[in-house]
Scaffold this motif. Structure first.
Motif, PDB file in Angstrom:
ATOM      1  N   ARG A  11     -53.018  29.078 -16.792  1.00  0.00           N
ATOM      2  CA  ARG A  11     -52.205  29.094 -17.988  1.00  0.00           C
ATOM      3  C   ARG A  11     -51.422  30.402 -18.098  1.00  0.00           C
ATOM      4  NH1 ARG A  11     -55.295  29.266 -22.764  1.00  0.00           N
ATOM      5  NH2 ARG A  11     -56.921  28.462 -21.412  1.00  0.00           N
ATOM      6  N   GLU A  14     -48.494  30.333 -15.709  1.00  0.00           N
ATOM      7  CA  GLU A  14     -47.422  29.443 -16.125  1.00  0.00           C
ATOM      8  C   GLU A  14     -46.642  30.041 -17.283  1.00  0.00           C
ATOM      9  OE1 GLU A  14     -49.445  25.876 -17.067  1.00  0.00           O
ATOM     10  OE2 GLU A  14     -49.867  25.393 -14.985  1.00  0.00           O
ATOM     11  N   ARG A  15     -47.323  30.813 -18.097  1.00  0.00           N
ATOM     12  CA  ARG A  15     -46.698  31.311 -19.296  1.00  0.00           C
ATOM     13  C   ARG A  15     -45.755  32.476 -19.018  1.00  0.00           C
ATOM     14  NH1 ARG A  15     -51.055  33.183 -22.681  1.00  0.00           N
ATOM     15  NH2 ARG A  15     -51.574  31.013 -22.966  1.00  0.00           N
ATOM     16  N   SER A  16     -45.978  33.126 -17.904  1.00  0.00           N
ATOM     17  CA  SER A  16     -45.230  34.353 -17.679  1.00  0.00           C
ATOM     18  C   SER A  16     -43.736  34.075 -17.654  1.00  0.00           C
ATOM     19  CB  SER A  16     -45.677  34.996 -16.369  1.00  0.00           C
ATOM     20  OG  SER A  16     -45.214  34.238 -15.297  1.00  0.00           O
ATOM     21  N   GLY A  17     -43.005  34.900 -18.350  1.00  0.00           N
ATOM     22  CA  GLY A  17     -41.575  34.715 -18.400  1.00  0.00           C
ATOM     23  C   GLY A  17     -41.134  33.625 -19.351  1.00  0.00           C
ATOM     24  N   ASP A  18     -42.051  33.116 -20.111  1.00  0.00           N
ATOM     25  CA  ASP A  18     -41.696  32.029 -20.994  1.00  0.00           C
ATOM     26  C   ASP A  18     -41.727  32.505 -22.443  1.00  0.00           C
ATOM     27  OD1 ASP A  18     -41.260  29.732 -22.352  1.00  0.00           O
ATOM     28  OD2 ASP A  18     -42.496  28.516 -21.020  1.00  0.00           O
ATOM     29  N   MET A  19     -40.596  33.002 -22.871  1.00  0.00           N
ATOM     30  CA  MET A  19     -40.488  33.531 -24.211  1.00  0.00           C
ATOM     31  C   MET A  19     -40.754  32.474 -25.263  1.00  0.00           C
ATOM     32  SD  MET A  19     -39.835  36.108 -26.058  1.00  0.00           S
ATOM     33  CE  MET A  19     -39.022  37.347 -25.041  1.00  0.00           C
ATOM     34  N   LEU A  20     -40.216  31.303 -25.009  1.00  0.00           N
ATOM     35  CA  LEU A  20     -40.368  30.214 -25.962  1.00  0.00           C
ATOM     36  C   LEU A  20     -41.839  29.973 -26.268  1.00  0.00           C
ATOM     37  CD1 LEU A  20     -38.327  26.954 -25.786  1.00  0.00           C
ATOM     38  CD2 LEU A  20     -40.755  26.858 -26.241  1.00  0.00           C
ATOM     39  N   ARG A  21     -42.602  29.863 -25.229  1.00  0.00           N
ATOM     40  CA  ARG A  21     -44.038  29.637 -25.376  1.00  0.00           C
ATOM     41  C   ARG A  21     -44.729  30.757 -26.101  1.00  0.00           C
ATOM     42  NH1 ARG A  21     -47.178  25.941 -22.018  1.00  0.00           N
ATOM     43  NH2 ARG A  21     -49.175  26.963 -22.359  1.00  0.00           N
ATOM     44  N   ALA A  22     -44.368  31.987 -25.748  1.00  0.00           N
ATOM     45  CA  ALA A  22     -45.013  33.149 -26.351  1.00  0.00           C
ATOM     46  C   ALA A  22     -44.789  33.168 -27.859  1.00  0.00           C
ATOM     47  CB  ALA A  22     -44.481  34.433 -25.716  1.00  0.00           C
ATOM     48  N   VAL A  23     -43.578  32.849 -28.263  1.00  0.00           N
ATOM     49  CA  VAL A  23     -43.264  32.856 -29.693  1.00  0.00           C
ATOM     50  C   VAL A  23     -44.032  31.756 -30.420  1.00  0.00           C
ATOM     51  CG1 VAL A  23     -41.438  32.453 -31.388  1.00  0.00           C
ATOM     52  CG2 VAL A  23     -40.990  33.887 -29.398  1.00  0.00           C
ATOM     53  N   MET A  24     -44.005  30.556 -29.847  1.00  0.00           N
ATOM     54  CA  MET A  24     -44.676  29.451 -30.521  1.00  0.00           C
ATOM     55  C   MET A  24     -46.179  29.691 -30.595  1.00  0.00           C
ATOM     56  SD  MET A  24     -42.102  27.670 -31.337  1.00  0.00           S
ATOM     57  CE  MET A  24     -42.740  26.119 -31.991  1.00  0.00           C
ATOM     58  N   LEU A  25     -46.733  30.204 -29.527  1.00  0.00           N
ATOM     59  CA  LEU A  25     -48.178  30.443 -29.523  1.00  0.00           C
ATOM     60  C   LEU A  25     -48.559  31.507 -30.544  1.00  0.00           C
ATOM     61  CD1 LEU A  25     -51.000  30.053 -28.364  1.00  0.00           C
ATOM     62  CD2 LEU A  25     -50.426  31.697 -26.569  1.00  0.00           C
TER      63      LEU A  25
ATOM     64  N   VAL B  23     -41.494  36.464 -36.762  1.00  0.00           N
ATOM     65  CA  VAL B  23     -42.107  35.553 -35.785  1.00  0.00           C
ATOM     66  C   VAL B  23     -42.164  34.133 -36.326  1.00  0.00           C
ATOM     67  CG1 VAL B  23     -44.235  34.992 -34.579  1.00  0.00           C
ATOM     68  CG2 VAL B  23     -43.451  37.349 -34.659  1.00  0.00           C
ATOM     69  N   ALA B  27     -40.067  30.898 -34.855  1.00  0.00           N
ATOM     70  CA  ALA B  27     -40.789  29.728 -34.350  1.00  0.00           C
ATOM     71  C   ALA B  27     -40.291  28.458 -35.033  1.00  0.00           C
ATOM     72  CB  ALA B  27     -42.287  29.896 -34.575  1.00  0.00           C
ATOM     73  N   LEU B  30     -36.769  27.672 -33.812  1.00  0.00           N
ATOM     74  CA  LEU B  30     -36.846  27.153 -32.454  1.00  0.00           C
ATOM     75  C   LEU B  30     -37.203  25.671 -32.456  1.00  0.00           C
ATOM     76  CD1 LEU B  30     -38.566  29.691 -30.074  1.00  0.00           C
ATOM     77  CD2 LEU B  30     -36.788  28.055 -29.476  1.00  0.00           C
ATOM     78  N   THR B  68     -53.833  23.446 -21.266  1.00  0.00           N
ATOM     79  CA  THR B  68     -52.598  23.952 -20.674  1.00  0.00           C
ATOM     80  C   THR B  68     -51.556  24.296 -21.731  1.00  0.00           C
ATOM     81  OG1 THR B  68     -52.935  22.680 -18.656  1.00  0.00           O
ATOM     82  CG2 THR B  68     -50.679  23.331 -19.145  1.00  0.00           C
ATOM     83  N   ARG B 124     -33.707  27.213 -23.312  1.00  0.00           N
ATOM     84  CA  ARG B 124     -34.319  28.522 -23.077  1.00  0.00           C
ATOM     85  C   ARG B 124     -33.265  29.556 -22.727  1.00  0.00           C
ATOM     86  NH1 ARG B 124     -40.164  27.363 -21.371  1.00  0.00           N
ATOM     87  NH2 ARG B 124     -40.304  25.198 -22.014  1.00  0.00           N
ATOM     88  N   LEU B 127     -31.436  30.590 -25.841  1.00  0.00           N
ATOM     89  CA  LEU B 127     -32.298  31.421 -26.685  1.00  0.00           C
ATOM     90  C   LEU B 127     -32.151  32.900 -26.345  1.00  0.00           C
ATOM     91  CD1 LEU B 127     -34.683  31.665 -28.743  1.00  0.00           C
ATOM     92  CD2 LEU B 127     -36.217  31.414 -26.788  1.00  0.00           C
ATOM     93  N   GLU B 140     -41.669  40.283 -24.722  1.00  0.00           N
ATOM     94  CA  GLU B 140     -42.753  39.351 -24.432  1.00  0.00           C
ATOM     95  C   GLU B 140     -44.089  40.094 -24.340  1.00  0.00           C
ATOM     96  OE1 GLU B 140     -41.468  36.434 -21.578  1.00  0.00           O
ATOM     97  OE2 GLU B 140     -43.558  35.858 -21.239  1.00  0.00           O
ATOM     98  N   LEU B 143     -45.269  40.787 -27.830  1.00  0.00           N
ATOM     99  CA  LEU B 143     -45.799  39.573 -28.454  1.00  0.00           C
ATOM    100  C   LEU B 143     -47.215  39.312 -27.961  1.00  0.00           C
ATOM    101  CD1 LEU B 143     -42.724  37.128 -28.335  1.00  0.00           C
ATOM    102  CD2 LEU B 143     -43.475  38.597 -30.208  1.00  0.00           C
ATOM    103  N   HIS B 147     -50.693  39.052 -29.999  1.00  0.00           N
ATOM    104  CA  HIS B 147     -51.595  37.914 -29.849  1.00  0.00           C
ATOM    105  C   HIS B 147     -53.009  38.391 -29.536  1.00  0.00           C
ATOM    106  CE1 HIS B 147     -53.224  34.195 -27.955  1.00  0.00           C
ATOM    107  NE2 HIS B 147     -52.595  33.663 -28.968  1.00  0.00           N
TER     108      HIS B 147
END
Lengths: 159, 159
Positions: A11, A14-25, B23, B27, B30, B68, B124, B127, B140, B143, B147
DNA sequence: GGCTAAAGATTAGCTTGCTAAATAAATTCT
DNA sequence: AGAATTTATTTAGCAAGCTAATCTTTAGCC
């Protein structure tokens, strides 16, 4: 494929470089954490935010309040329903414009407002613990850039 | 108080220095933007994310898929209900463990998967438009620090 | 082998976002 | 003044997050 890699490791990759995911999480975790800790006050994240906005300026209309919190009027309305039913706020008709209902804290909740404020302040402090102010300012600026990008996108889509 | 100040100006002032708000607002925006543009594909943000995860590795169990995507199993389950009903995915029992249901794309949706991927990639890119890579990486990282702060908080609360 | 514990999926129910549409009141325009 | 538009609130309904609890199946332990 390395069978020893855990799901968590996958996980993270996969998340690395994924700003969208980081924000939502982060947003989900924030709400969850806040909700969990605010339960003892009889509040949720959304309701506590509303309480704070109302405490800052009592007597606002519901639509102004919605605008202040950047949510839609029906969402605001339902949140206020909950707070009213729980005895935290009251809605009073405005004499000069009978469409409007002004929102006030109740005597009981006004006593609690400071506690809610302190609670919220504490959580905000925990959130940014150990992160230098310049880094926070830079991050917030970047988040606002991204937000502006989205706004521009939808504006263009309309034209 | 300056009566000429608009509600929007007040909002900007109040928001300054408020990471939590930034944040949460980003979100929501987005999700809203994604939902709006994905409507033509018959998808929502959550469903598109699920589709992409499934396409990356077909045959995963629902719980692995939930992990995931960092969501809870019941949330995943309901999202898959929607995708299945819409004919995007199918769930097949796993022979060796009858508790498990594996998730696959349908032939029809496999043809659409690339389109969904492109769509997601485009969003993306929009964004982060105009933001240098170092700035994105730094943001990132910040963020993720926040977290981690929240995770540590709830871990301590349990002890 | 059989009992208990754990794991996967599901159901039920709450909350909070959203949009669309309805209603009531105020404002604007002829 | 009366008609049309705008504004504030509300209702209805969808989506997606969560927790708690249930059910089935598997795994672990004596």
């Amino acid at each position: 494929m390395d069978p020893h890699r855990t799901a968590t490791q996958e996980r993270v990759d996969e998340r690395s470089g994924d700003m969208l995911r980081a924000v939502m999480l982060l947003a989900r975790t924030l709400r969850k954490t806040f909700d969990h800790r605010a339960k003892s006050l009889g509040l949720t994240f959304a309701r506590a935010q509303a309480m704070l906005a109302i405490a800052r300026q009592e007597g606002m209309s519901q639509s102004h309040l919605a605008e202040t919190l950047d949510i839609e009027a029906p969402t605001m309305n339902r949140t206020l329903d909950g707070l009213e039913e729980a005895g935290f706020i009251e809605r009073r008709p405005q004499p000069h414009d009978r469409r409007v209902r002004q929102v006030f804290l109740t005597g009981r909740s006004r006593a609690h407002a400071e506690e809610i404020f302190d609670f919220s302040t504490t959580l905000r402090a925990e959130l940014v613990r150990g992160i230098p102010p310049e880094e926070l300012a830079a991050t917030e600026a970047t988040l606002q850039k991204m937000h502006a990008n989205l706004q521009r996108m939808t504006a263009n889509a309309k034209g």
